[in-house]
Design a protein around this motif. Structure first.
Motif, PDB file in Angstrom:
ATOM      1  N   PHE A 251      -5.668  10.404   0.416  1.00 21.79           N
ATOM      2  CA  PHE A 251      -4.564   9.479   0.743  1.00 21.79           C
ATOM      3  C   PHE A 251      -3.230  10.130   0.363  1.00 21.79           C
ATOM      4  O   PHE A 251      -2.294   9.456  -0.052  1.00 21.79           O
ATOM      5  CB  PHE A 251      -4.752   8.154  -0.001  1.00 21.79           C
ATOM      6  N   ASP A 252      -3.196  11.448   0.475  1.00 16.34           N
ATOM      7  CA  ASP A 252      -2.079  12.182  -0.116  1.00 16.34           C
ATOM      8  C   ASP A 252      -1.466  13.224   0.808  1.00 16.34           C
ATOM      9  O   ASP A 252      -2.166  13.924   1.530  1.00 16.34           O
ATOM     10  CB  ASP A 252      -2.576  12.885  -1.389  1.00 16.34           C
TER      11      ASP A 252
ATOM     12  N   HIS B  14      -3.967  12.674   4.969  1.00 14.03           N
ATOM     13  CA  HIS B  14      -3.290  11.379   5.022  1.00 14.03           C
ATOM     14  C   HIS B  14      -3.365  10.841   6.440  1.00 14.03           C
ATOM     15  O   HIS B  14      -3.364  11.619   7.403  1.00 14.03           O
ATOM     16  CB  HIS B  14      -1.828  11.554   4.578  1.00 14.03           C
TER      17      HIS B  14
ATOM     18  N   ASN C 228      -7.728   9.990   9.017  1.00 13.97           N
ATOM     19  CA  ASN C 228      -8.094   8.662   8.540  1.00 13.97           C
ATOM     20  C   ASN C 228      -9.323   8.773   7.644  1.00 13.97           C
ATOM     21  O   ASN C 228     -10.367   9.294   8.061  1.00 13.97           O
ATOM     22  CB  ASN C 228      -8.396   7.780   9.760  1.00 13.97           C
ATOM     23  N   PHE C 229      -9.203   8.274   6.447  1.00 13.00           N
ATOM     24  CA  PHE C 229     -10.283   8.368   5.457  1.00 13.00           C
ATOM     25  C   PHE C 229     -11.616   7.835   5.984  1.00 13.00           C
ATOM     26  O   PHE C 229     -12.676   8.295   5.580  1.00 13.00           O
ATOM     27  CB  PHE C 229      -9.865   7.592   4.201  1.00 13.00           C
TER      28      PHE C 229
ATOM     29  N   THR D 199       2.039   7.310  -6.958  1.00 11.80           N
ATOM     30  CA  THR D 199       1.580   7.311  -8.344  1.00 11.80           C
ATOM     31  C   THR D 199       2.489   8.185  -9.208  1.00 11.80           C
ATOM     32  O   THR D 199       2.706   9.360  -8.885  1.00 11.80           O
ATOM     33  CB  THR D 199       0.135   7.852  -8.403  1.00 11.80           C
TER      34      THR D 199
ATOM     35  N   ASP E 146       0.820  -1.222   0.000  1.00  2.00           N
ATOM     36  CA  ASP E 146       0.000   0.000   0.000  1.00  2.00           C
ATOM     37  C   ASP E 146       0.845   1.260   0.000  1.00  2.00           C
ATOM     38  O   ASP E 146       0.359   2.342  -0.268  1.00  2.00           O
ATOM     39  CB  ASP E 146      -0.898   0.039   1.250  1.00  2.00           C
ATOM     40  N   GLU E 147       2.111   1.115   0.333  1.00  2.00           N
ATOM     41  CA  GLU E 147       2.988   2.281   0.455  1.00  2.00           C
ATOM     42  C   GLU E 147       3.689   2.527  -0.874  1.00  2.00           C
ATOM     43  O   GLU E 147       4.916   2.439  -0.990  1.00  2.00           O
ATOM     44  CB  GLU E 147       3.977   2.036   1.598  1.00  2.00           C
ATOM     45  N   VAL E 148       2.879   2.793  -1.887  1.00  2.00           N
ATOM     46  CA  VAL E 148       3.432   3.096  -3.209  1.00  2.00           C
ATOM     47  C   VAL E 148       2.855   4.425  -3.675  1.00  2.00           C
ATOM     48  O   VAL E 148       1.814   4.862  -3.178  1.00  2.00           O
ATOM     49  CB  VAL E 148       3.108   1.982  -4.246  1.00  2.00           C
TER      50      VAL E 148
HETATM   51  C1  LIG Z   1      -1.284   3.604  -2.613  1.00  2.00           C
HETATM   52  S1  LIG Z   1      -0.652   4.861  -1.534  1.00  2.00           S
HETATM   53  C2  LIG Z   1      -0.867   6.264  -2.581  1.00  2.00           C
HETATM   54  C3  LIG Z   1      -0.286   7.524  -2.077  1.00  2.00           C
HETATM   55  C4  LIG Z   1      -0.647   8.748  -2.927  1.00  2.00           C
HETATM   56  N1  LIG Z   1      -2.102   8.868  -2.965  1.00  2.00           N
HETATM   57  C5  LIG Z   1      -0.132   8.609  -4.349  1.00  2.00           C
HETATM   58  O1  LIG Z   1      -0.946   8.260  -5.209  1.00  2.00           O
HETATM   59  O2  LIG Z   1       1.049   8.822  -4.608  1.00  2.00           O
HETATM   60  C6  LIG Z   1      -1.949   4.976  -0.321  1.00  2.00           C
HETATM   61  C7  LIG Z   1      -1.587   5.842   0.879  1.00  2.00           C
HETATM   62  O3  LIG Z   1      -2.722   5.897   1.778  1.00  2.00           O
HETATM   63  C8  LIG Z   1      -2.254   5.842   3.125  1.00  2.00           C
HETATM   64  N2  LIG Z   1      -3.356   5.318   3.959  1.00  2.00           N
HETATM   65  C9  LIG Z   1      -3.555   4.042   4.368  1.00  2.00           C
HETATM   66  N3  LIG Z   1      -4.692   3.938   5.073  1.00  2.00           N
HETATM   67  C10 LIG Z   1      -5.242   5.194   5.108  1.00  2.00           C
HETATM   68  C11 LIG Z   1      -6.422   5.739   5.684  1.00  2.00           C
HETATM   69  N4  LIG Z   1      -7.282   4.960   6.360  1.00  2.00           N
HETATM   70  N5  LIG Z   1      -6.682   7.055   5.527  1.00  2.00           N
HETATM   71  C12 LIG Z   1      -5.809   7.854   4.847  1.00  2.00           C
HETATM   72  N6  LIG Z   1      -4.659   7.407   4.292  1.00  2.00           N
HETATM   73  C13 LIG Z   1      -4.383   6.082   4.398  1.00  2.00           C
HETATM   74  C14 LIG Z   1      -1.038   4.937   3.058  1.00  2.00           C
HETATM   75  O4  LIG Z   1      -0.175   5.175   4.155  1.00  2.00           O
HETATM   76  C15 LIG Z   1      -0.428   5.301   1.696  1.00  2.00           C
HETATM   77  O5  LIG Z   1       0.555   6.318   1.828  1.00  2.00           O
END
Ligand SMILES: C[S@@+](CC[C@H](N)C(=O)[O-])C[C@H]1O[C@@H](n2cnc3c(N)ncnc32)[C@H](O)[C@@H]1O
Length: 180
Positions: A46-47, A68, A74-75, A20, A16-18
């Motif tokens: 998530f950003d 984030h 938290n979303f 875009t 999940d730590e990727v």
């Molecule tokens: C797939 S990454 C994408 C990061 C960014 N949106 C991008 O596209 O470069 C998803 C991110 O959501 C964060 N995340 C995980 N659970 C979350 C939550 N419940 N609410 C908000 N962020 C969250 C993760 O730590 C991670 O950094």
């Protein structure tokens, strides 16, 4: 009891730590503007400030609210107080069922990256009503943080799509991905 810990904590899944790459954000930008307004307010849930979603959407002249989990937003519990028009981001795929449910409940137009297999699944099926999808000819290779540097991870094993609701002008759009 069902373990719902991931709703309150970060998933901690490495996958999940990727991040875009720009080339994967670009194709969604042209669909933001479909009304009379010159500038829209976009929530990227998530950003952080360094996200390519935040950067490129701002460059288009829109206002971006980014949040984030690392900043305590938290979303599953947080929603911006101020009005926003669209939700756009790349969420953690490992909890996609809950994300799609939450998006459905928020009832705002959205465009989020998802693995192609999101389209089938009994648990999420009812929340996938009225969706639109943007499909690419190529896979998206995401970026990973390697010792503080974002590097492309080649050879991704799945295809990504933009899953949208009340966002695209038609149900299915096929697009060539311009990788640079
Ligand atoms: C797939 S990454 C994408 C990061 C960014 N949106 C991008 O596209 O470069 C998803 C991110 O959501 C964060 N995340 C995980 N659970 C979350 C939550 N419940 N609410 C908000 N962020 C969250 C993760 O730590 C991670 O950094």
């Amino acid at each position: 009891m069902i373990n719902k810990g991931y709703l309150t904590a970060k998933t901690n899944k490495e996958s999940d730590e990727v991040y875009t790459p720009e080339y994967a954000v670009k194709p969604i930008l042209e669909y933001i503007d479909k009304g009379n307004k010159k500038s829209y307010t976009i929530w990227c849930p998530f950003d952080k400030e360094d996200s390519n979603f935040v950067k490129l959407i701002r460059e288009e002249g829109h206002k971006v609210i980014c949040s984030h989990i690392d900043d305590g937003k938290n979303f599953f519990y947080y929603e911006p107080e101020e009005y926003y028009d669209y939700i756009i981001s790349n969420p953690p795929f490992s909890i996609k069922d809950d994300i799609i449910k939450r998006l459905y409940e928020l009832d705002k137009p959205y465009a989020v990256l998802m693995p192609l297999n999101v389209l089938q699944g009994q648990k999420r099926f009812k929340y996938l009503k009225d969706i639109e999808i943007l499909v690419f000819d190529k896979r998206i290779n995401y970026l990973k943080d390697i010792n503080g540097k974002k590097e492309i991870q080649k050879g991704v094993s799945f295809a990504s799509i933009y899953l949208c609701r009340n966002f695209l002008p038609k149900e299915l759009i096929m697009k060539e991905l311009n990788i640079y």
